[in-house]
Design a protein around this motif. Sequence first.
Motif, short mmCIF file in Angstrom:
data_model
loop_
_atom_site.label_atom_id
_atom_site.label_comp_id
_atom_site.label_asym_id
_atom_site.label_seq_id
_atom_site.Cartn_x
_atom_site.Cartn_y
_atom_site.Cartn_z
N GLU A 206 67.52 22.09 53.30
CA GLU A 206 68.45 21.15 53.95
C GLU A 206 67.80 19.78 54.12
O GLU A 206 68.45 18.74 53.97
CB GLU A 206 68.88 21.70 55.31
N GLY A 207 66.51 19.77 54.46
CA GLY A 207 65.84 18.50 54.72
C GLY A 207 64.89 18.05 53.64
O GLY A 207 64.23 17.02 53.76
N VAL A 208 64.82 18.81 52.55
CA VAL A 208 63.90 18.49 51.46
C VAL A 208 64.44 19.06 50.16
O VAL A 208 65.18 20.05 50.17
CB VAL A 208 62.49 19.09 51.77
N ASN A 209 64.12 18.43 49.05
CA ASN A 209 64.44 18.96 47.73
C ASN A 209 63.18 19.58 47.13
O ASN A 209 62.09 19.02 47.25
CB ASN A 209 64.96 17.85 46.80
N TRP A 210 63.36 20.72 46.48
CA TRP A 210 62.24 21.40 45.82
C TRP A 210 62.39 21.27 44.30
O TRP A 210 63.47 21.47 43.76
CB TRP A 210 62.24 22.89 46.15
N ILE A 211 61.30 20.95 43.62
CA ILE A 211 61.25 21.02 42.16
C ILE A 211 60.09 21.95 41.82
O ILE A 211 58.95 21.71 42.23
CB ILE A 211 61.03 19.64 41.52
N ILE A 212 60.40 23.02 41.08
CA ILE A 212 59.40 24.06 40.84
C ILE A 212 59.28 24.33 39.33
O ILE A 212 60.28 24.60 38.67
CB ILE A 212 59.76 25.35 41.59
N ALA A 294 55.23 15.48 48.26
CA ALA A 294 54.27 16.57 48.34
C ALA A 294 54.11 17.23 46.98
O ALA A 294 55.09 17.39 46.23
CB ALA A 294 54.71 17.60 49.38
N TYR A 295 52.88 17.61 46.67
CA TYR A 295 52.56 18.29 45.41
C TYR A 295 51.66 19.47 45.73
O TYR A 295 50.68 19.34 46.45
CB TYR A 295 51.84 17.33 44.45
N LEU A 296 52.02 20.64 45.18
CA LEU A 296 51.22 21.83 45.37
C LEU A 296 51.10 22.55 44.03
O LEU A 296 52.10 22.81 43.37
CB LEU A 296 51.85 22.75 46.41
N THR A 297 49.86 22.86 43.64
CA THR A 297 49.63 23.57 42.38
C THR A 297 49.03 24.94 42.68
O THR A 297 48.09 25.06 43.47
CB THR A 297 48.73 22.75 41.43
N LEU A 298 49.61 25.97 42.09
CA LEU A 298 49.23 27.35 42.35
C LEU A 298 48.23 27.85 41.32
O LEU A 298 48.45 27.72 40.11
CB LEU A 298 50.48 28.24 42.34
N HIS A 299 47.15 28.42 41.80
CA HIS A 299 46.09 28.98 40.96
C HIS A 299 45.70 30.35 41.51
O HIS A 299 46.16 30.78 42.55
CB HIS A 299 44.85 28.08 41.00
N SER A 300 44.78 31.01 40.81
CA SER A 300 44.08 32.18 41.34
C SER A 300 42.72 32.25 40.65
O SER A 300 42.56 31.72 39.55
CB SER A 300 44.88 33.46 41.09
N TYR A 301 41.71 32.83 41.28
CA TYR A 301 41.89 33.48 42.56
C TYR A 301 40.77 33.05 43.47
O TYR A 301 39.80 32.44 43.03
CB TYR A 301 41.95 35.00 42.40
N GLY A 302 40.86 33.41 44.77
CA GLY A 302 39.79 33.05 45.67
C GLY A 302 40.21 32.79 47.11
O GLY A 302 39.36 32.66 47.98
N GLN A 303 41.52 32.68 47.36
CA GLN A 303 42.01 32.44 48.72
C GLN A 303 41.46 31.14 49.33
O GLN A 303 40.76 31.14 50.32
CB GLN A 303 41.72 33.65 49.62
N TYR A 304 41.81 30.04 48.66
CA TYR A 304 41.45 28.70 49.11
C TYR A 304 42.70 27.85 49.25
O TYR A 304 43.62 27.94 48.41
CB TYR A 304 40.52 28.01 48.11
N LEU A 305 42.73 27.02 50.27
CA LEU A 305 43.69 25.93 50.38
C LEU A 305 42.88 24.64 50.34
O LEU A 305 42.17 24.30 51.30
CB LEU A 305 44.50 26.03 51.67
N LEU A 306 42.96 23.93 49.21
CA LEU A 306 42.09 22.79 48.94
C LEU A 306 42.90 21.51 48.86
O LEU A 306 44.00 21.49 48.31
CB LEU A 306 41.36 23.01 47.61
N TYR A 307 42.33 20.44 49.39
CA TYR A 307 42.96 19.12 49.28
C TYR A 307 41.95 18.15 48.67
O TYR A 307 40.75 18.44 48.59
CB TYR A 307 43.46 18.64 50.64
N PHE A 404 54.77 24.86 54.86
CA PHE A 404 54.56 23.67 54.03
C PHE A 404 55.86 22.88 53.87
O PHE A 404 55.92 21.67 54.11
CB PHE A 404 54.01 24.13 52.67
N GLY A 405 56.93 23.57 53.48
CA GLY A 405 58.21 22.91 53.26
C GLY A 405 58.79 22.31 54.52
O GLY A 405 59.31 21.19 54.52
N ASN A 406 58.73 23.05 55.60
CA ASN A 406 59.27 22.55 56.87
C ASN A 406 58.51 21.32 57.36
O ASN A 406 59.10 20.39 57.93
CB ASN A 406 59.22 23.65 57.93
N TYR A 407 57.21 21.30 57.15
CA TYR A 407 56.41 20.15 57.57
C TYR A 407 56.82 18.89 56.80
O TYR A 407 56.99 17.82 57.39
CB TYR A 407 54.92 20.42 57.36
N VAL A 408 56.98 19.03 55.49
CA VAL A 408 57.37 17.88 54.67
C VAL A 408 58.74 17.36 55.10
O VAL A 408 58.97 16.14 55.21
CB VAL A 408 57.35 18.23 53.17
#
Length: 413
Positions: A206-212, A294-307, A404-408
């Motif tokens: 409702e408050g953001v558009n997603w492109i995936i 906002a941009y988020l790229t999905l990888h594996s593996y290792g359980q990291y949230l990196l900026y 993530f989406g709600n924050y943006v």
Amino acid sequence: MCSIKALIFLTLLSVAFGVSYEGYKVYKVTTESKLQNEYFKVLQSSPDFDFWSKLNKVGHPLTIMVAPKAQKGFEHFLVANKIKFDVLIDNVERTIQAEKEYHRSRSTSKSGRIAFDQYYRHDEINAYLEQLAADYPDIVTLDTLGQSYEKRDMKLIRISSGSSDPPKPVIFVDAGIHAREWIAPAVALYLINQLVETKDNSGLYEGVNWIILPSLNPDGYEYSWDEDRLWRKTVSPGTECNGCDANRNFGFHWMESGASSWECSETYAGKEAFSEVEARNLRDYLNKTENIEAYLTLHSYGQYLLYPWGYADILCDNWKELDDLAHDMDDAISAVSGTRYTIGSSTETLYAAAGASDDWAMGGAGITIVYTMELPGGGIYGFDLPPEEIEGVVVESFEGLKVFGNYVAKNRK
């Protein structure tokens, strides 16, 4: 002490990539000095050593697949230097064959329907996106980023409740830039599935558009199905070896650190920045699309949230905002089944690696909220996350993506 230089010389002699992993072993090792870490950094350039986990700071475990011909010398070095190690997988090929047998037993189709107990081929992923566009025309728009080197359509999906004034912020999510990381496209597909096909989640757009974009490296992905399950790179032709690490190919501080100029390296950055059509397609799309916040790229593996940043040990200007948000995402993920992520800048948390898509998204495209999300592996399986574990990973990951989406939506109006 065993001669580091002598062992490195021996392990760099082989340049051929194999597609059978009979007799390959996977080791878990823990370094205890900077000198030992430097040794492992050099091994990253050898095709006999495939790093399944990120090269990390001293004291953090590393997971490394080693070719049969290099195992004796490798183990001798570890023992001589009192480096702790365990053998996690005694024969990688058996694990890969078990995965192949599972998928052969499944009744996959191009019907445009999916479940989260198996992985899907590139044409099946595209068929699902096309079906959603047909079934939900009020909220789904299908687009094409471009074509890959082998002319596969790089389809992406836009999810929106409609136009607004002022325009809503846009979140761009991609997956699969590294071919063998199959869980990344699976999480992207689950995000799409939950946004589009679960009415209770309609508030998330409702408050953001997603492109995936579920598959940023479709040629490499298909190659990992048909030829080499552990293929990481693109498939563009080279002189010695084919392919490029597309996540070292972006033109922001390209080749300054953590990348290789040798074609046979897993981190080969390409003959020049944006040499790979897949990287150029992403660059061009992000540059022409308005309101991407906002941009988020999905990888594996290792359980990291990196900026950012990944090119040097420098923090981006809004690192505190990104760090706080990442901890909120981590808390939401952990609430599902206890999975925890390590949070920090790419270089601070791991090692410098220039030319990555996340650095370019911030430094090249001017996007302010940027993350690389390294998803969980499958215990001893690493990139071979068993299909029966897919659902657990995608469900918990979605909880973090909701935060993530709600924050943006609330903070980038």
